[in-house]
Scaffold this motif. Structure first.
Motif, PDB file in Angstrom:
ATOM      1  N   SER A  67     -15.253  -8.305  15.695  1.00  0.00           N
ATOM      2  CA  SER A  67     -16.126  -9.389  15.214  1.00  0.00           C
ATOM      3  C   SER A  67     -16.531  -9.145  13.761  1.00  0.00           C
ATOM      4  O   SER A  67     -16.621 -10.092  12.980  1.00  0.00           O
ATOM      5  CB  SER A  67     -17.353  -9.556  16.116  1.00  0.00           C
ATOM      6  OG  SER A  67     -18.251  -8.480  15.981  1.00  0.00           O
ATOM      7  N   GLU A  68     -16.729  -7.884  13.384  1.00  0.00           N
ATOM      8  CA  GLU A  68     -17.058  -7.577  11.989  1.00  0.00           C
ATOM      9  C   GLU A  68     -15.873  -7.846  11.067  1.00  0.00           C
ATOM     10  O   GLU A  68     -16.054  -8.370   9.963  1.00  0.00           O
ATOM     11  CB  GLU A  68     -17.513  -6.133  11.854  1.00  0.00           C
ATOM     12  CG  GLU A  68     -18.896  -5.895  12.422  1.00  0.00           C
ATOM     13  CD  GLU A  68     -19.362  -4.458  12.282  1.00  0.00           C
ATOM     14  OE1 GLU A  68     -18.835  -3.736  11.411  1.00  0.00           O
ATOM     15  OE2 GLU A  68     -20.250  -4.070  13.045  1.00  0.00           O
ATOM     16  N   LEU A  69     -14.665  -7.488  11.495  1.00  0.00           N
ATOM     17  CA  LEU A  69     -13.485  -7.761  10.670  1.00  0.00           C
ATOM     18  C   LEU A  69     -13.294  -9.257  10.454  1.00  0.00           C
ATOM     19  O   LEU A  69     -12.879  -9.683   9.378  1.00  0.00           O
ATOM     20  CB  LEU A  69     -12.229  -7.156  11.307  1.00  0.00           C
ATOM     21  CG  LEU A  69     -12.107  -5.640  11.239  1.00  0.00           C
ATOM     22  CD1 LEU A  69     -10.932  -5.163  12.079  1.00  0.00           C
ATOM     23  CD2 LEU A  69     -11.962  -5.170   9.794  1.00  0.00           C
ATOM     24  N   LEU A  70     -13.581 -10.044  11.478  1.00  0.00           N
ATOM     25  CA  LEU A  70     -13.427 -11.501  11.368  1.00  0.00           C
ATOM     26  C   LEU A  70     -14.640 -12.165  10.715  1.00  0.00           C
ATOM     27  O   LEU A  70     -14.586 -13.332  10.369  1.00  0.00           O
ATOM     28  CB  LEU A  70     -13.172 -12.118  12.742  1.00  0.00           C
ATOM     29  CG  LEU A  70     -11.837 -11.757  13.372  1.00  0.00           C
ATOM     30  CD1 LEU A  70     -11.745 -12.304  14.795  1.00  0.00           C
ATOM     31  CD2 LEU A  70     -10.686 -12.268  12.522  1.00  0.00           C
ATOM     32  N   GLU A  71     -15.723 -11.404  10.583  1.00  0.00           N
ATOM     33  CA  GLU A  71     -16.964 -11.897   9.976  1.00  0.00           C
ATOM     34  C   GLU A  71     -17.508 -13.132  10.670  1.00  0.00           C
ATOM     35  O   GLU A  71     -18.012 -14.068  10.019  1.00  0.00           O
ATOM     36  CB  GLU A  71     -16.775 -12.149   8.479  1.00  0.00           C
ATOM     37  CG  GLU A  71     -16.485 -10.895   7.693  1.00  0.00           C
ATOM     38  CD  GLU A  71     -16.304 -11.138   6.212  1.00  0.00           C
ATOM     39  OE1 GLU A  71     -16.264 -12.314   5.779  1.00  0.00           O
ATOM     40  OE2 GLU A  71     -16.186 -10.136   5.476  1.00  0.00           O
ATOM     41  N   CYS A  72     -17.377 -13.167  11.977  1.00  0.00           N
ATOM     42  CA  CYS A  72     -17.964 -14.264  12.730  1.00  0.00           C
ATOM     43  C   CYS A  72     -18.121 -13.864  14.188  1.00  0.00           C
ATOM     44  O   CYS A  72     -17.568 -12.859  14.620  1.00  0.00           O
ATOM     45  CB  CYS A  72     -17.126 -15.536  12.622  1.00  0.00           C
ATOM     46  SG  CYS A  72     -15.520 -15.418  13.393  1.00  0.00           S
ATOM     47  N   ALA A  73     -18.858 -14.669  14.911  1.00  0.00           N
ATOM     48  CA  ALA A  73     -19.106 -14.449  16.333  1.00  0.00           C
ATOM     49  C   ALA A  73     -19.719 -13.075  16.555  1.00  0.00           C
ATOM     50  O   ALA A  73     -20.434 -12.564  15.710  1.00  0.00           O
ATOM     51  CB  ALA A  73     -17.826 -14.658  17.129  1.00  0.00           C
ATOM     52  N   GLY A  74     -19.448 -12.474  17.683  1.00  0.00           N
ATOM     53  CA  GLY A  74     -20.011 -11.178  18.015  1.00  0.00           C
ATOM     54  C   GLY A  74     -19.171 -10.506  19.077  1.00  0.00           C
ATOM     55  O   GLY A  74     -18.167 -11.064  19.544  1.00  0.00           O
ATOM     56  N   PRO A  75     -19.573  -9.312  19.481  1.00  0.00           N
ATOM     57  CA  PRO A  75     -18.788  -8.573  20.466  1.00  0.00           C
ATOM     58  C   PRO A  75     -18.559  -9.321  21.770  1.00  0.00           C
ATOM     59  O   PRO A  75     -17.480  -9.244  22.357  1.00  0.00           O
ATOM     60  CB  PRO A  75     -19.608  -7.308  20.703  1.00  0.00           C
ATOM     61  CG  PRO A  75     -20.488  -7.171  19.509  1.00  0.00           C
ATOM     62  CD  PRO A  75     -20.723  -8.565  19.005  1.00  0.00           C
ATOM     63  N   ARG A  76     -19.547 -10.046  22.232  1.00  0.00           N
ATOM     64  CA  ARG A  76     -19.389 -10.775  23.498  1.00  0.00           C
ATOM     65  C   ARG A  76     -18.334 -11.869  23.393  1.00  0.00           C
ATOM     66  O   ARG A  76     -17.576 -12.101  24.321  1.00  0.00           O
ATOM     67  CB  ARG A  76     -20.719 -11.356  23.955  1.00  0.00           C
ATOM     68  CG  ARG A  76     -21.676 -10.289  24.408  1.00  0.00           C
ATOM     69  CD  ARG A  76     -22.948 -10.906  24.913  1.00  0.00           C
ATOM     70  NE  ARG A  76     -23.871  -9.852  25.303  1.00  0.00           N
ATOM     71  CZ  ARG A  76     -24.938 -10.059  26.039  1.00  0.00           C
ATOM     72  NH1 ARG A  76     -25.226 -11.270  26.455  1.00  0.00           N
ATOM     73  NH2 ARG A  76     -25.724  -9.053  26.347  1.00  0.00           N
ATOM     74  N   GLN A  77     -18.298 -12.535  22.266  1.00  0.00           N
ATOM     75  CA  GLN A  77     -17.296 -13.574  22.081  1.00  0.00           C
ATOM     76  C   GLN A  77     -15.895 -12.967  21.996  1.00  0.00           C
ATOM     77  O   GLN A  77     -14.939 -13.526  22.518  1.00  0.00           O
ATOM     78  CB  GLN A  77     -17.594 -14.407  20.830  1.00  0.00           C
ATOM     79  CG  GLN A  77     -18.818 -15.275  20.975  1.00  0.00           C
ATOM     80  CD  GLN A  77     -20.122 -14.533  20.682  1.00  0.00           C
ATOM     81  OE1 GLN A  77     -20.145 -13.367  20.310  1.00  0.00           O
ATOM     82  NE2 GLN A  77     -21.229 -15.227  20.873  1.00  0.00           N
ATOM     83  N   VAL A  78     -15.781 -11.813  21.339  1.00  0.00           N
ATOM     84  CA  VAL A  78     -14.492 -11.117  21.285  1.00  0.00           C
ATOM     85  C   VAL A  78     -14.083 -10.721  22.701  1.00  0.00           C
ATOM     86  O   VAL A  78     -12.932 -10.899  23.101  1.00  0.00           O
ATOM     87  CB  VAL A  78     -14.552  -9.891  20.350  1.00  0.00           C
ATOM     88  CG1 VAL A  78     -13.275  -9.065  20.452  1.00  0.00           C
ATOM     89  CG2 VAL A  78     -14.782 -10.341  18.906  1.00  0.00           C
ATOM     90  N   GLY A  79     -15.032 -10.200  23.477  1.00  0.00           N
ATOM     91  CA  GLY A  79     -14.746  -9.839  24.864  1.00  0.00           C
ATOM     92  C   GLY A  79     -14.313 -11.028  25.691  1.00  0.00           C
ATOM     93  O   GLY A  79     -13.382 -10.930  26.501  1.00  0.00           O
ATOM     94  N   ALA A  80     -14.958 -12.175  25.472  1.00  0.00           N
ATOM     95  CA  ALA A  80     -14.578 -13.384  26.202  1.00  0.00           C
ATOM     96  C   ALA A  80     -13.144 -13.792  25.856  1.00  0.00           C
ATOM     97  O   ALA A  80     -12.364 -14.165  26.729  1.00  0.00           O
ATOM     98  CB  ALA A  80     -15.552 -14.524  25.898  1.00  0.00           C
ATOM     99  N   ALA A  81     -12.803 -13.697  24.577  1.00  0.00           N
ATOM    100  CA  ALA A  81     -11.434 -14.025  24.162  1.00  0.00           C
ATOM    101  C   ALA A  81     -10.444 -13.039  24.766  1.00  0.00           C
ATOM    102  O   ALA A  81      -9.398 -13.426  25.292  1.00  0.00           O
ATOM    103  CB  ALA A  81     -11.328 -14.027  22.635  1.00  0.00           C
ATOM    104  N   MET A  82     -10.768 -11.752  24.707  1.00  0.00           N
ATOM    105  CA  MET A  82      -9.854 -10.735  25.229  1.00  0.00           C
ATOM    106  C   MET A  82      -9.661 -10.863  26.734  1.00  0.00           C
ATOM    107  O   MET A  82      -8.590 -10.541  27.249  1.00  0.00           O
ATOM    108  CB  MET A  82     -10.361  -9.328  24.883  1.00  0.00           C
ATOM    109  CG  MET A  82     -10.246  -8.970  23.418  1.00  0.00           C
ATOM    110  SD  MET A  82      -8.550  -9.023  22.773  1.00  0.00           S
ATOM    111  CE  MET A  82      -7.753  -7.769  23.757  1.00  0.00           C
ATOM    112  N   SER A  83     -10.645 -11.377  27.425  1.00  0.00           N
ATOM    113  CA  SER A  83     -10.510 -11.532  28.877  1.00  0.00           C
ATOM    114  C   SER A  83      -9.482 -12.593  29.238  1.00  0.00           C
ATOM    115  O   SER A  83      -9.041 -12.667  30.383  1.00  0.00           O
ATOM    116  CB  SER A  83     -11.857 -11.872  29.516  1.00  0.00           C
ATOM    117  OG  SER A  83     -12.243 -13.208  29.219  1.00  0.00           O
TER     118      SER A  83
END
Length: 142
Positions: free
Chosen positions: A28-44
């Motif tokens: 999420s930091e590399l993409l400079e948006c959203a947050g860890p939970r959103q990354v987790g939702a995408a990865m799921s």
């Protein structure tokens, strides 16, 4: 789910070399948006071609519910691990190992950072930036 965001997450995950990891928050930091939970939702929801085991929790724990499936991948790739018990009797909450984040965290080279910037820019230019939020469901709603 914002398809452009999910694709950007998968692109970053696909850049992580074998034996290395990033946390959901790192992406999420590399993409400079959203947050860890959103990354987790995408990865799921990622497909077979995405190296899902290389995206872990900040504590070094593997993706929830996938520790048994991830362990042989970590071993084969030489990912630095710290065992905390018998990995044969692992549970969802206690996998018996963690990734040594200090040694395994991927630090992209300058050329890789350029590819990350392209992904980040495409995401920012493709639509409204996804705001950082503590509630992952805020931006998942249509």
């Amino acid at each position: 789910m914002n398809d452009e965001f999910a694709e950007a997450v998968y692109e970053i995950a696909g850049m992580i070399p074998g034996g290395s990891v990033l946390s959901y928050g790192d992406i999420s930091e590399l993409l400079e948006c959203a947050g860890p939970r959103q990354v987790g939702a995408a990865m799921s929801r990622c497909g077979d071609g995405t190296p899902w085991w290389r995206v872990v929790r900040a504590s070094g724990l593997p993706p929830l519910g996938h520790s048994a499936e991830a362990l042989p991948r970590y071993v084969a790739e030489g990912t630095p691990l710290r065992t905390s018990g018998d990995t044969r009797s692992q549970t969802r909450a206690e996998p018996g190992y963690t990734i040594e984040m200090a040694a395994a965290r991927w630090n992209p080279a300058e050329t890789e950072r350029g590819a990350i910037e392209v992904t980040r820019s495409a995401l920012a230019g493709g639509s409204e930036p996804i705001p950082k939020t503590s509630d992952p469901h805020d931006w998942l709603k249509p």
